[in-house]
Design a protein around this motif. Structure first.
Motif, PDB file in Angstrom:
ATOM      1  N   SER A 106       0.920  -1.334   0.095  1.00 31.19           N
ATOM      2  CA  SER A 106      -0.071   0.101   0.010  1.00 31.19           C
ATOM      3  C   SER A 106       0.901   1.272   0.036  1.00 31.19           C
ATOM      4  O   SER A 106       2.068   1.205   0.521  1.00 31.19           O
ATOM      5  N   SER A 107       0.369   2.257  -0.672  1.00 27.52           N
ATOM      6  CA  SER A 107       1.172   3.559  -0.405  1.00 27.52           C
ATOM      7  C   SER A 107       0.214   4.636  -0.605  1.00 27.52           C
ATOM      8  O   SER A 107      -0.876   4.640  -1.338  1.00 27.52           O
ATOM      9  N   SER A 108       0.635   5.860  -0.099  1.00 29.14           N
ATOM     10  CA  SER A 108      -0.161   7.051  -0.081  1.00 29.14           C
ATOM     11  C   SER A 108       0.668   8.335  -0.179  1.00 29.14           C
ATOM     12  O   SER A 108       1.545   8.273   0.351  1.00 29.14           O
ATOM     13  N   PHE A 109       0.046   9.237  -0.590  1.00 33.42           N
ATOM     14  CA  PHE A 109       0.754  10.568  -0.753  1.00 33.42           C
ATOM     15  C   PHE A 109      -0.215  11.674  -0.487  1.00 33.42           C
ATOM     16  O   PHE A 109      -1.310  11.665  -1.320  1.00 33.42           O
ATOM     17  N   ARG A 111      -1.435  15.555   1.467  1.00 29.13           N
ATOM     18  CA  ARG A 111      -0.831  16.561   2.170  1.00 29.13           C
ATOM     19  C   ARG A 111       0.684  16.631   2.218  1.00 29.13           C
ATOM     20  O   ARG A 111       1.125  17.000   3.344  1.00 29.13           O
ATOM     21  N   GLY A 112       1.529  16.196   1.567  1.00 30.90           N
ATOM     22  CA  GLY A 112       2.638  16.218   1.569  1.00 30.90           C
ATOM     23  C   GLY A 112       3.553  15.368   2.519  1.00 30.90           C
ATOM     24  O   GLY A 112       4.725  14.997   2.630  1.00 30.90           O
ATOM     25  N   GLU A 113       2.661  14.053   2.751  1.00 28.07           N
ATOM     26  CA  GLU A 113       3.039  13.117   3.684  1.00 28.07           C
ATOM     27  C   GLU A 113       3.140  11.746   2.810  1.00 28.07           C
ATOM     28  O   GLU A 113       2.108  11.371   2.200  1.00 28.07           O
ATOM     29  N   GLN A 114       4.436  11.081   2.405  1.00 23.44           N
ATOM     30  CA  GLN A 114       4.273  10.038   1.975  1.00 23.44           C
ATOM     31  C   GLN A 114       4.221   8.737   2.831  1.00 23.44           C
ATOM     32  O   GLN A 114       4.983   8.849   3.692  1.00 23.44           O
ATOM     33  N   ARG A 115       3.503   7.546   2.672  1.00 14.89           N
ATOM     34  CA  ARG A 115       3.571   6.323   3.224  1.00 14.89           C
ATOM     35  C   ARG A 115       3.718   5.252   2.290  1.00 14.89           C
ATOM     36  O   ARG A 115       2.879   4.997   1.442  1.00 14.89           O
ATOM     37  N   ASP A 116       4.469   4.222   2.721  1.00 20.42           N
ATOM     38  CA  ASP A 116       4.674   3.100   1.811  1.00 20.42           C
ATOM     39  C   ASP A 116       4.737   1.851   2.725  1.00 20.42           C
ATOM     40  O   ASP A 116       5.287   1.935   3.677  1.00 20.42           O
TER      41      ASP A 116
END
Length: 238
Positions: A106-109, A111-116
């Motif tokens: 899963s990944s998300s970007f 409001r400037g925050e990246q999560r992987d």
């Protein structure tokens, strides 16, 4: 801030992974598939959240053969109203002969925050939500089917309930679809899943996923197919 968390929480439900009695998959190589959706927030908190952030956008659900006998399933959600590059992505690699999920990511970007996140899945019969849709299309339950949902390292017992055959509106047409609902089960010593997931599968030969709805904490993310399912019985709306 609370509305933003509600919207993000609803979307993050798409990273769920289910375990238990997954339907058997065919070992023959399938054709690649891609389904395009429009999504929007609904229910009270979803409407409130849309005042502060994108309340609608595009979704793509894809199934693509990778190495022999394997399939990659992935759901990507974006919005033209969000900043450049913002997205939510959920997927997994499926072993077709057994229906087992080999790994998930899963990944998300936002409001400037990246999560992987990514990792191998340990255990047979494990599926993520996208590959779960793939398998349910090939073996829709006619009776309640119990599963366990894995989300960020936590397990939740759930039940997939066949609701009814319903008429759904898809791209200006009426399409008959099989309505399935995922709901939490209360069990001693187990976490209770407070969300819900609903899926509508067309009655065409490929059981096209015409609608997906994810409900969480008063907000609902509702995805609707943007082109008609290939069904001979569909009728044009007046």
């Amino acid at each position: 801030m609370r509305s933003r968390r509600s919207w993000a929480s609803a979307l993050l439900l798409l990273s769920l992974v289910a375990t238990s009695t997954a339907p058997a998959a065919t070992s023959s190589p399938p054709a690649a598939e891609e389904f395009r959706y429009r999504w929007k927030l609904s229910r009270f908190l979803g409407v409130v959240a849309s005042l502060f952030m994108p309340g609608e956008g595009d979704g793509v659900l894809s199934f693509r053969p990778t190495t022999p006998g394997h399939l990659a399933s992935e759901l990507v959600i974006t919005s033209e109203k969000s900043d450049s590059g913002e997205h939510f992505r959920y997927g997994a690699e499926l072993e077709l002969a057994t229906g087992r999920t080999l790994r998930a990511w899963s990944s998300s970007f936002w409001r400037g925050e990246q999560r992987d996140k990514a990792g191998a899945i340990d255990g047979s019969g494990v599926i993520d939500i996208a590959s779960g849709i793939y398998l349910l299309r090939r073996d829709p339950p006619t009776q309640p089917r119990e599963l366990e949902i894995w989300s960020d390292g936590k397990l939740y017992p759930v039940r997939v309930v066949p609701v009814a055959i319903e008429q759904r509106r898809v791209a200006g047409r009426v399409v008959p679809a099989r309505h399935l609902r995922f709901e939490g089960i209360e069990r001693p010593g187990k976490r209770f899943w407070k969300g819900s997931l609903e899926l509508w599968l067309g009655l065409d030969a490929g059981a096209t996923p015409v609608e997906i709805a994810i409900n969480r904490r008063g907000a609902s993310v509702h995805l609707v197919l943007v082109s008609p399912a290939p069904n001979e019985t569909q009728e044009a709306l007046p």
